[in-house]
Design an enzyme around this catalytic site. Structure first.
Site, mmCIF file in Angstrom:
data_model
loop_
_atom_site.group_PDB
_atom_site.id
_atom_site.type_symbol
_atom_site.label_atom_id
_atom_site.label_comp_id
_atom_site.label_asym_id
_atom_site.label_seq_id
_atom_site.Cartn_x
_atom_site.Cartn_y
_atom_site.Cartn_z
ATOM 1 N N GLU A 35 0.848 -1.193 0.000
ATOM 2 C CA GLU A 35 0.000 0.000 0.000
ATOM 3 C C GLU A 35 0.883 1.242 0.000
ATOM 4 O O GLU A 35 1.821 1.341 0.795
ATOM 5 C CB GLU A 35 -0.919 -0.012 1.216
ATOM 6 C CG GLU A 35 -1.601 1.300 1.559
ATOM 7 C CD GLU A 35 -2.439 1.876 0.417
ATOM 8 O OE1 GLU A 35 -2.443 3.104 0.262
ATOM 9 O OE2 GLU A 35 -3.076 1.093 -0.314
ATOM 10 N N GLN A 36 0.569 2.209 -0.882
ATOM 11 C CA GLN A 36 1.424 3.390 -0.998
ATOM 12 C C GLN A 36 1.292 4.350 0.178
ATOM 13 O O GLN A 36 2.225 5.094 0.482
ATOM 14 C CB GLN A 36 1.120 4.121 -2.293
ATOM 15 C CG GLN A 36 -0.265 4.724 -2.375
ATOM 16 C CD GLN A 36 -0.495 5.446 -3.686
ATOM 17 O OE1 GLN A 36 0.445 5.685 -4.450
ATOM 18 N NE2 GLN A 36 -1.740 5.810 -3.954
ATOM 19 N N ARG A 109 -17.714 4.536 4.037
ATOM 20 C CA ARG A 109 -16.589 3.852 3.388
ATOM 21 C C ARG A 109 -15.477 3.546 4.392
ATOM 22 O O ARG A 109 -14.856 2.467 4.339
ATOM 23 C CB ARG A 109 -16.051 4.724 2.251
ATOM 24 C CG ARG A 109 -14.928 4.096 1.451
ATOM 25 C CD ARG A 109 -14.579 4.948 0.236
ATOM 26 N NE ARG A 109 -15.661 4.926 -0.730
ATOM 27 C CZ ARG A 109 -15.778 4.006 -1.686
ATOM 28 N NH1 ARG A 109 -14.895 3.035 -1.790
ATOM 29 N NH2 ARG A 109 -16.776 4.060 -2.547
ATOM 30 N N TYR A 218 -29.035 8.739 2.076
ATOM 31 C CA TYR A 218 -29.320 7.537 2.868
ATOM 32 C C TYR A 218 -28.552 7.594 4.178
ATOM 33 O O TYR A 218 -27.561 8.326 4.309
ATOM 34 C CB TYR A 218 -28.992 6.259 2.086
ATOM 35 C CG TYR A 218 -27.620 6.185 1.462
ATOM 36 C CD1 TYR A 218 -26.498 5.791 2.191
ATOM 37 C CD2 TYR A 218 -27.442 6.482 0.106
ATOM 38 C CE1 TYR A 218 -25.256 5.693 1.602
ATOM 39 C CE2 TYR A 218 -26.203 6.392 -0.492
ATOM 40 C CZ TYR A 218 -25.104 5.986 0.265
ATOM 41 O OH TYR A 218 -23.867 5.893 -0.327
ATOM 42 N N ASP A 304 -11.860 -1.694 -9.007
ATOM 43 C CA ASP A 304 -11.771 -0.580 -9.952
ATOM 44 C C ASP A 304 -10.609 -0.713 -10.925
ATOM 45 O O ASP A 304 -10.647 -0.144 -12.022
ATOM 46 C CB ASP A 304 -11.643 0.745 -9.200
ATOM 47 C CG ASP A 304 -12.969 1.227 -8.633
ATOM 48 O OD1 ASP A 304 -14.010 0.639 -8.971
ATOM 49 O OD2 ASP A 304 -12.955 2.192 -7.846
#
Length: 397
Positions: A35-36, A109, A218, A304
């Site tokens: 992970e960067q 998220r 929501y 993605d």
């Protein structure tokens, strides 16, 4: 669990990368994740998780963790942004749980990232490498060799590129190809419901559809927060990094000038409650064309990096979680060469994600319809009601 001899390298520590790490570890593989960022974390706003994604989290033993941090809306409703009238509704809550065997959840998220991180950290044979992104890779018959941004070389049996929309792994595997602009701008905000007037708080998902725009709201975090996303046609500022986001509220209110009072009141309440709007231009790529768009040799893409999609079906995170569950099955195939395992994964996924990508694009056109097309959309929603909102092909997968 039987020990798997494969050493899996994963580029990216976002939702897709962590889900891939969980799937690979549960298949018995040794996992190294790169992970960067110098520390794990996830920014952003809300995520909708349909039963198709919640079912896979449950299979990983994460239902309790999800229940502790998510909201579970009781209803999905579509309203006209111009008149405020309800066009169609679909019961969620217990109804969708009965139909599909899993709930419909909405979650921040950061909370989704956190529960996946906790699960990944509990896996025995998983190593983390922070502040060091994958800069390049080469594959051979014997394995995959990575070059990290620090210059360090790492080898493994296979590489999963879960490094997002502008994936370095994808560019190396498929060739550099720019993303395409959707021509849409997303304004996102999260607000504490306690800071809103009682009449504006919500326990449901509401989509407001208008000409060349729509707004979705929501609940999040057990209903304590409300997520609002407003998307309109438009061109992003030339220098988004230097953009003064303080101007976003006025821009958005101007774009919504022709909409109903109820929608405008809700949107104006967001900055009044102390929350700011963040501007995000939307981009994607064409739908996946075949399994070779997802996996080649010992390298595969996930989330993605493989199939970025517009948010009009609320399935970006859900498809990454589905990918990871399919990857788990493929990696657990005993006695099968690595490249064949990854091709099995790609064959299982490409038609599914291509369909979701295309349906998301189609929904964007329907949501933002004008003139006679808008009239026909509203008439169809009033006539068919929840039947148009219920998606067995998606939620029952």
């Amino acid at each position: 669990m039987q020990k798997n001899t494969q050493a899996v390298l994963i580029a990216g520590g976002g939702i897709g990368g962590l889900a891939a790490a969980i799937g690979a570890a549960r298949a018995g593989c040794a996992v190294r994740l790169f992970e960067q960022a110098p520390a794990f974390g996830e920014v952003g706003a809300g995520v909708q998780l349909g039963p198709n994604a919640v079912r896979r989290l449950r299979d990983w033993g994460l239902q309790g963790a999800l229940d502790a941090v998510a909201a579970f809306p009781d209803r999905l409703q579509v309203r006209s942004a111009l008149t405020g009238a309800e066009l169609a509704a679909l019961p969620l809550g217990a109804d969708i749980l009965t139909r599909y065997g899993a709930a419909y959840a909405t979650i921040h998220r950061a909370d989704l990232h956190g529960l996946l991180l906790a699960s990944a950290q509990s896996q025995a044979d998983l190593r983390w490498h922070l502040a060091d992104a994958v800069a390049d890779h080469r594959q051979s018959e014997g394995g995959v060799a990575l070059t990290l941004a620090s210059g360090v070389a790492v080898t493994g049996d296979l590489l999963i590129g879960a490094d997002g929309l502008r994936s370095v792994t994808r560019a190396r595997m498929l060739g550099a190809e720019p993303t395409r602009s959707a021509g849409h701008l997303a304004y996102r905000a999260v607000v504490r419901q306690a800071d809103l007037p009682a009449g504006l708080r919500t326990a449901r998902v509401t989509a407001w559809l208008g000409p060349r725009l729509h707004v979705v709201q929501y609940p999040l975090r057990r209903g304590e927060l409300m997520n609002v996303v407003a998307i309109r046609h438009g061109t992003p500022p030339a220098n988004l990094e230097g953009w003064d986001h303080a101007a976003n509220a006025a821009d958005l209110e101007s774009a919504l000038a022709g909409t109903c009072a109820a929608l405008q009141e809700m949107v104006r309440a967001v900055p009044q409650a102390g929350s700011g709007w963040r501007l995000w231009p939307l981009s994607d790529r064409p739908p996946v064309r075949g399994p070779l768009d997802i996996a080649r040799g010992r390298v595969a893409l996930l989330g993605d990096a493989a199939h970025p999609m517009r948010p009009y079906l609320a399935q970006g995170a859900g498809m990454a979680i589905e990918d990871a569950a399919a990857l788990q099955v493929a990696l657990a195939l005993a006695g099968v060469p690595v490249a064949d395992r990854l091709q099995h994964y790609a064959r299982q996924r490409w038609r599914r994600v291509a369909r979701v990508q295309e349906r998301a694009r189609r929904n964007g056109r329907i949501f933002h319809a004008m003139g006679l097309v808008r009239w026909g959309r509203d008439w169809s929603l009033r006539l068919a009601g929840g039947r148009l909102l219920d998606l067995p092909w998606l939620y029952g997968y």
